[in-house]
Design a protein around this motif. Structure first.
Motif, mmCIF file in Angstrom:
data_model
loop_
_atom_site.group_PDB
_atom_site.id
_atom_site.type_symbol
_atom_site.label_atom_id
_atom_site.label_comp_id
_atom_site.label_asym_id
_atom_site.label_seq_id
_atom_site.Cartn_x
_atom_site.Cartn_y
_atom_site.Cartn_z
ATOM 1 N N PRO A 174 -11.910 -7.224 -7.828
ATOM 2 C CA PRO A 174 -12.007 -8.323 -8.760
ATOM 3 C C PRO A 174 -10.567 -8.982 -9.056
ATOM 4 N N SER A 175 -9.488 -7.852 -9.185
ATOM 5 C CA SER A 175 -8.106 -8.428 -9.483
ATOM 6 C C SER A 175 -7.510 -8.836 -8.108
ATOM 7 N N GLY A 176 -7.961 -9.001 -7.082
ATOM 8 C CA GLY A 176 -7.354 -9.298 -5.989
ATOM 9 C C GLY A 176 -6.733 -8.592 -5.079
ATOM 10 N N ASP A 177 -6.505 -7.173 -5.379
ATOM 11 C CA ASP A 177 -5.935 -6.337 -4.462
ATOM 12 C C ASP A 177 -6.600 -5.595 -3.471
ATOM 13 N N ALA A 178 -5.971 -5.044 -2.733
ATOM 14 C CA ALA A 178 -6.894 -4.520 -1.467
ATOM 15 C C ALA A 178 -7.620 -3.213 -1.785
ATOM 16 N N THR A 185 -1.238 5.847 9.252
ATOM 17 C CA THR A 185 -0.771 4.376 9.770
ATOM 18 C C THR A 185 -0.084 3.942 8.380
ATOM 19 N N LEU A 186 -0.808 4.044 7.264
ATOM 20 C CA LEU A 186 0.026 3.533 6.151
ATOM 21 C C LEU A 186 1.282 4.119 5.732
ATOM 22 N N ALA A 187 1.138 5.480 5.879
ATOM 23 C CA ALA A 187 2.408 6.378 5.403
ATOM 24 C C ALA A 187 3.561 6.034 6.703
ATOM 25 N N GLU A 199 6.659 -2.182 6.203
ATOM 26 C CA GLU A 199 6.220 -3.522 5.661
ATOM 27 C C GLU A 199 5.095 -3.766 6.505
ATOM 28 N N ASN A 200 4.196 -4.967 6.058
ATOM 29 C CA ASN A 200 2.958 -5.349 6.612
ATOM 30 C C ASN A 200 1.899 -3.990 6.832
ATOM 31 N N LYS A 201 2.032 -3.400 5.766
ATOM 32 C CA LYS A 201 1.310 -2.006 5.972
ATOM 33 C C LYS A 201 -0.260 -2.193 6.158
ATOM 34 N N LEU A 202 -0.891 -3.312 5.921
ATOM 35 C CA LEU A 202 -2.214 -3.447 5.885
ATOM 36 C C LEU A 202 -2.566 -4.323 7.258
ATOM 37 N N ASP A 203 -1.610 -4.785 8.205
ATOM 38 C CA ASP A 203 -1.895 -5.442 9.404
ATOM 39 C C ASP A 203 -2.792 -4.486 10.091
ATOM 40 N N GLY A 204 -4.033 -5.006 10.525
ATOM 41 C CA GLY A 204 -4.964 -4.350 11.359
ATOM 42 C C GLY A 204 -5.935 -3.520 10.824
ATOM 43 N N ALA A 213 0.920 -1.200 -0.053
ATOM 44 C CA ALA A 213 0.036 0.058 0.003
ATOM 45 C C ALA A 213 1.007 1.307 -0.054
ATOM 46 N N LEU A 214 0.480 2.231 -0.794
ATOM 47 C CA LEU A 214 1.107 3.397 -0.888
ATOM 48 C C LEU A 214 0.295 4.482 -0.943
ATOM 49 N N VAL A 215 0.457 5.571 -0.027
ATOM 50 C CA VAL A 215 -0.353 6.649 -0.006
ATOM 51 C C VAL A 215 0.119 7.808 -1.282
ATOM 52 N N VAL A 216 -0.819 8.216 -1.887
ATOM 53 C CA VAL A 216 -0.437 9.194 -2.663
ATOM 54 C C VAL A 216 -1.479 10.549 -2.589
ATOM 55 N N GLY A 217 -0.726 11.692 -2.949
ATOM 56 C CA GLY A 217 -1.622 12.896 -3.045
ATOM 57 C C GLY A 217 -1.700 13.384 -4.286
ATOM 58 N N THR A 218 -1.261 12.899 -5.160
ATOM 59 C CA THR A 218 -1.408 13.063 -6.534
ATOM 60 C C THR A 218 -2.003 12.127 -7.510
ATOM 61 N N PHE A 219 -3.304 12.153 -7.425
ATOM 62 C CA PHE A 219 -4.197 11.317 -8.252
ATOM 63 C C PHE A 219 -5.169 11.841 -8.935
ATOM 64 N N SER A 220 -5.088 11.479 -10.211
ATOM 65 C CA SER A 220 -6.119 12.197 -11.417
ATOM 66 C C SER A 220 -6.824 11.182 -12.318
ATOM 67 N N SER A 221 -8.018 11.537 -12.706
ATOM 68 C CA SER A 221 -8.497 11.038 -14.002
ATOM 69 C C SER A 221 -7.708 11.603 -15.048
#
Length: 169
Positions: A108-112, A90-92, A96-101, A39-47
């Motif tokens: 559908p592709s199996g990603d979180a 928390t993720l930022a 490692e093990n970023k999604l623990d807890g 998991a990666l936090v991003v602040g620059t996402f766009s359509s």
């Protein structure tokens, strides 16, 4: 603008000025070859485009997490809600093990897909372009849904917050 003028921009002033423009916060997830959920936090996402459907995000070139995400078969972009600040922080912080807890379900592709995220977008990387100290990652959209239609989390003037529309939906 000349190259010398660009080099004279003070980094602190750059951050201050552009900090007055809010950006949405998203979490990009994927599965490494060894099965670890990343998991990666991003602040620059766009359509980017409706035809074909494309989105983009911009991780730092030095991101070790993106280095691993770039080799994933698919990625899922999570648009997070304003009440998910703690999850984002928390993720930022984790290496490692970023999604623990952290509660999530599989796209559908199996990603979180983070529980309570506003929306998710299943993607495949189409192209990565170097852009200064960041990368521009252009992704093809393969599936998507709104799962929790609440206000998105935004980053503005150095802090997280919410967004309220001036007119009802």
């Amino acid at each position: 603008m000349s190259e010398s003028a660009v080099k004279n921009i003070d980094g602190q002033v750059y951050r201050e000025v552009l900090g007055h423009y809010p950006t949405g916060v998203a979490v990009v997830t994927g599965r490494a070859d060894d099965g670890e959920h990343l998991a990666l936090v991003v602040g620059t996402f766009s359509s980017v485009s409706m035809d074909p459907p494309l989105v983009s995000f911009m991780p730092m070139k030095s991101s070790r997490t993106f280095d691993r995400l770039s080799r994933c078969e698919s990625l899922c972009v999570n648009v997070v809600g304003e009440d998910q600040q703690d999850v984002v922080r928390t993720l930022a912080k984790r290496w490692e093990n970023k999604l623990d807890g952290i509660e999530w379900f599989a796209s559908p592709s199996g990603d979180a897909v983070l529980a309570d995220s506003v929306a998710w977008i299943d993607t495949r990387i189409r192209e990565t372009v170097e852009a200064g100290d960041h990368l521009i990652v252009l992704c093809e959209v393969h599936d998507m849904a709104v799962t929790n239609p609440v206000s998105p989390l935004i980053f503005h003037r150095g802090d997280y917050g919410g967004f309220a529309c001036s007119t009802p939906a």
